[in-house]
Design a protein around this motif. Structure first.
Motif, PDB file in Angstrom:
ATOM      1  N   ASP A  78      -3.417 -14.568  -9.481  1.00 23.34           N
ATOM      2  CA  ASP A  78      -2.060 -14.332  -8.998  1.00 23.34           C
ATOM      3  C   ASP A  78      -1.869 -12.820  -9.010  1.00 23.34           C
ATOM      4  OD1 ASP A  78      -1.666 -17.086  -8.941  1.00 23.34           O
ATOM      5  OD2 ASP A  78      -0.898 -17.121 -10.997  1.00 23.34           O
ATOM      6  N   ILE A  79      -1.329 -12.273  -7.936  1.00 25.87           N
ATOM      7  CA  ILE A  79      -1.304 -10.816  -7.816  1.00 25.87           C
ATOM      8  C   ILE A  79      -0.046 -10.345  -7.091  1.00 25.87           C
ATOM      9  CG2 ILE A  79      -2.649 -10.884  -5.661  1.00 25.87           C
ATOM     10  CD1 ILE A  79      -4.030  -8.266  -6.647  1.00 25.87           C
ATOM     11  N   ARG A  80       0.424  -9.170  -7.531  1.00 26.72           N
ATOM     12  CA  ARG A  80       1.535  -8.494  -6.860  1.00 26.72           C
ATOM     13  C   ARG A  80       1.113  -7.044  -6.646  1.00 26.72           C
ATOM     14  NH1 ARG A  80       6.835  -8.474 -10.239  1.00 26.72           N
ATOM     15  NH2 ARG A  80       5.843  -6.614 -11.123  1.00 26.72           N
ATOM     16  N   PHE A  81       1.234  -6.575  -5.413  1.00 25.43           N
ATOM     17  CA  PHE A  81       0.819  -5.214  -5.065  1.00 25.43           C
ATOM     18  C   PHE A  81       2.050  -4.308  -5.175  1.00 25.43           C
ATOM     19  CE2 PHE A  81      -1.912  -8.253  -2.966  1.00 25.43           C
ATOM     20  CZ  PHE A  81      -3.190  -7.754  -3.164  1.00 25.43           C
ATOM     21  N   ASP A  82       2.227  -3.708  -6.365  1.00 22.08           N
ATOM     22  CA  ASP A  82       3.483  -3.024  -6.666  1.00 22.08           C
ATOM     23  C   ASP A  82       3.617  -1.674  -5.973  1.00 22.08           C
ATOM     24  OD1 ASP A  82       4.643  -4.980  -8.501  1.00 22.08           O
ATOM     25  OD2 ASP A  82       2.953  -4.482  -9.788  1.00 22.08           O
ATOM     26  N   GLU A  83       2.510  -0.973  -5.778  1.00 22.82           N
ATOM     27  CA  GLU A  83       2.576   0.336  -5.125  1.00 22.82           C
ATOM     28  C   GLU A  83       1.357   0.522  -4.231  1.00 22.82           C
ATOM     29  OE1 GLU A  83       3.318   3.704  -7.607  1.00 22.82           O
ATOM     30  OE2 GLU A  83       4.751   2.648  -8.887  1.00 22.82           O
ATOM     31  N   GLU A 128       4.586  -7.950   1.128  1.00 19.98           N
ATOM     32  CA  GLU A 128       5.807  -7.364   0.579  1.00 19.98           C
ATOM     33  C   GLU A 128       5.503  -6.783  -0.797  1.00 19.98           C
ATOM     34  OE1 GLU A 128       9.108 -10.112   0.697  1.00 19.98           O
ATOM     35  OE2 GLU A 128       8.135 -11.224   2.327  1.00 19.98           O
ATOM     36  N   PRO A 129       5.990  -5.581  -1.124  1.00 21.18           N
ATOM     37  CA  PRO A 129       5.668  -4.929  -2.400  1.00 21.18           C
ATOM     38  C   PRO A 129       6.090  -5.734  -3.623  1.00 21.18           C
ATOM     39  CG  PRO A 129       6.620  -3.356  -0.860  1.00 21.18           C
ATOM     40  CD  PRO A 129       6.777  -4.699  -0.235  1.00 21.18           C
ATOM     41  N   GLY A 130       7.224  -6.405  -3.597  1.00 19.19           N
ATOM     42  CA  GLY A 130       7.696  -7.118  -4.781  1.00 19.19           C
ATOM     43  C   GLY A 130       7.361  -8.595  -4.795  1.00 19.19           C
ATOM     44  N   GLN A 131       6.486  -9.025  -3.917  1.00 21.61           N
ATOM     45  CA  GLN A 131       6.201 -10.447  -3.749  1.00 21.61           C
ATOM     46  C   GLN A 131       4.922 -10.846  -4.494  1.00 21.61           C
ATOM     47  OE1 GLN A 131       7.780 -13.088  -2.087  1.00 21.61           O
ATOM     48  NE2 GLN A 131       6.127 -14.249  -3.071  1.00 21.61           N
ATOM     49  N   TRP A 132       4.996 -11.979  -5.201  1.00 21.10           N
ATOM     50  CA  TRP A 132       3.801 -12.529  -5.842  1.00 21.10           C
ATOM     51  C   TRP A 132       3.001 -13.362  -4.836  1.00 21.10           C
ATOM     52  CZ3 TRP A 132       1.453 -11.632 -10.369  1.00 21.10           C
ATOM     53  CH2 TRP A 132       2.173 -11.014 -11.392  1.00 21.10           C
TER      54      TRP A 132
END
Length: 392
Positions: A78-83, A128-132
């Protein structure tokens, strides 16, 4: 004399009188639940499954397989690409790169991309940056048969995976550059949030079964072909597939006259009666194929359907016959008795009035054969078969 016992389902024209009258994840090789502190990462609450997750403040290497692997594997998280630049890379023990998954902005679009050079990025899809997300790389690092698929799900507000996207041929250049090396661990880039990091062997979640014929004559064979896939991606099957046989009513078939091995070849014995069989393939991971029906055509003009005995089980009173097709040749009922040592004790014959037996209708033929004195169903055996001018 009154009959008390009738035996049905005779196979191979053989009558035996005995006491018996009366979705796609395989072994997980590496797993991180991201619930404990990790150097270089902050432990934060609020993962899609309600647990904690890691947010990387620097690049972090997660120890993985004991050695580099070129086998078919899934690199999952599970990953979120924050920046910008967030992501991960499967790595070899000598620090050779695998597929570099990164977030990258191009033409004002924030993309999931593969980094193919220091400043070269190949966009895959907009994110989306804030999307898991749940992301899987499925394939193998080797040459010449290297391949890699990227599977991407989006988590909704209920923490459910949705909107699966599948991308093929991800980063061929780096796959082939890692010649003969493979990969063994995951390197997380800074500003990446991850949870439930796993490396596992995939199993198929779907099997498709076909046969090279839908009709087989007794004494011959039918070959089945099974193909497997995971999320619609075709995967080679190893020795993990077995086969099941059922009768026309869907009941499991345990009959030695019908065998199917790991090679997928159904072998049918001689002289079995007309019937239908249903075959299915099953993978160790739990996937079950579509059922395939095969019609079996007897190669015998006459077949034994059942046998009638007196109440004391000392006399074979009659046999019930059926004629498969219009046949007017000669035929003989052969009765054999075997002692407890398996030796032939007695053999008698009865001529069959073939012209009296209708086609595809049951016919009761009197036999009136008295079993030998001392016959014991517990350890003696009675066999009956038909010999005709068309028997093989």
């Amino acid at each position: 004399m009154q009959k008390a016992v009738r035996l049905f389902g005779l196979t191979l024209l053989l009558l035996s009188l005995t006491a018996g009258l009366v979705s796609g994840a395989g072994p997980v090789l590496v797993e991180y639940d991201c619930e404990t502190p990790l150097k270089g990462a902050a432990l934060k609450p609020g993962a899609p499954d309600g647990s904690s997750y890691w947010f990387t403040e620097t690049a972090v290497d997660l120890p993985g397989l004991p050695e580099d692997s070129m086998e078919l594997l899934v690199w999952s998280m599970d990953i979120r690409f924050d920046e910008e630049g967030a992501g991960f890379t499967p790595m070899s023990s000598e620090d050779r790169l695998g597929t570099c998954i990164r977030s990258n902005t191009r033409r004002d679009k924030y993309n999931l991309a593969v980094q193919a050079g220091s400043t070269v990025f190949s966009p895959i899809t907009e994110i989306e940056p804030g999307q898991w997300y749940h992301l899987e790389l499925m394939g193998k690092y080797s040459a010449p048969d290297s391949f890699m698929y990227l599977l991407l799900w989006r988590y909704n507000e209920e923490g459910e995976r949705t909107d699966l996207q599948v991308f093929a041929n991800v980063n061929r250049r780096q796959l082939n550059a890692n010649v003969g090396q493979g990969a063994s661990f995951i390197r997380l880039e800074p500003n990446t949030s991850v949870d439930n990091v796993r490396i596992f062997q995939p199993t198929v979640d779907s099997l498709t079964l076909t046969a090279n014929a839908d009709l087989v004559v007794a004494g011959q064979e039918v070959e089945f072909l099974v193909e497997g896939s995971r999320h619609g991606i075709a995967l080679a099957l190893g020795n993990t597939v077995s086969y099941q046989l059922f009768d026309a009513n869907g009941n499991p078939l345990a009959d030695p006259n019908f065998t199917i091995g790991s090679d997928g070849v159904l072998r049918v014995a001689d002289f079995v009666p007309d019937q239908e069989l249903i075959a299915q393939a099953v993978d160790l991971g739990g996937a079950v194929s579509n059922p395939v029906t095969v019609s079996v055509k007897s190669n015998s003009a006459l077949q034994i359907v059942s046998a009638g005995f007196n109440q004391a089980l000392t006399k074979l009173v009659d046999v019930e016959l059926i004629k498969s097709y219009d046949y007017d040749g000669t035929a003989v009922l052969v009765i054999e008795v075997f002692d407890p040592q398996g030796n032939l004790y007695e053999m008698v014959t009865r001529n069959i009035a073939v012209d009296l037996v209708p086609v595809k209708e049951n016919y009761t033929m009197p036999v009136n054969y008295t079993l030998p004195e001392g016959f014991n169903p517990a350890d003696w055996q009675l066999k009956a078969r038909i010999v005709s001018s068309v028997s093989r």
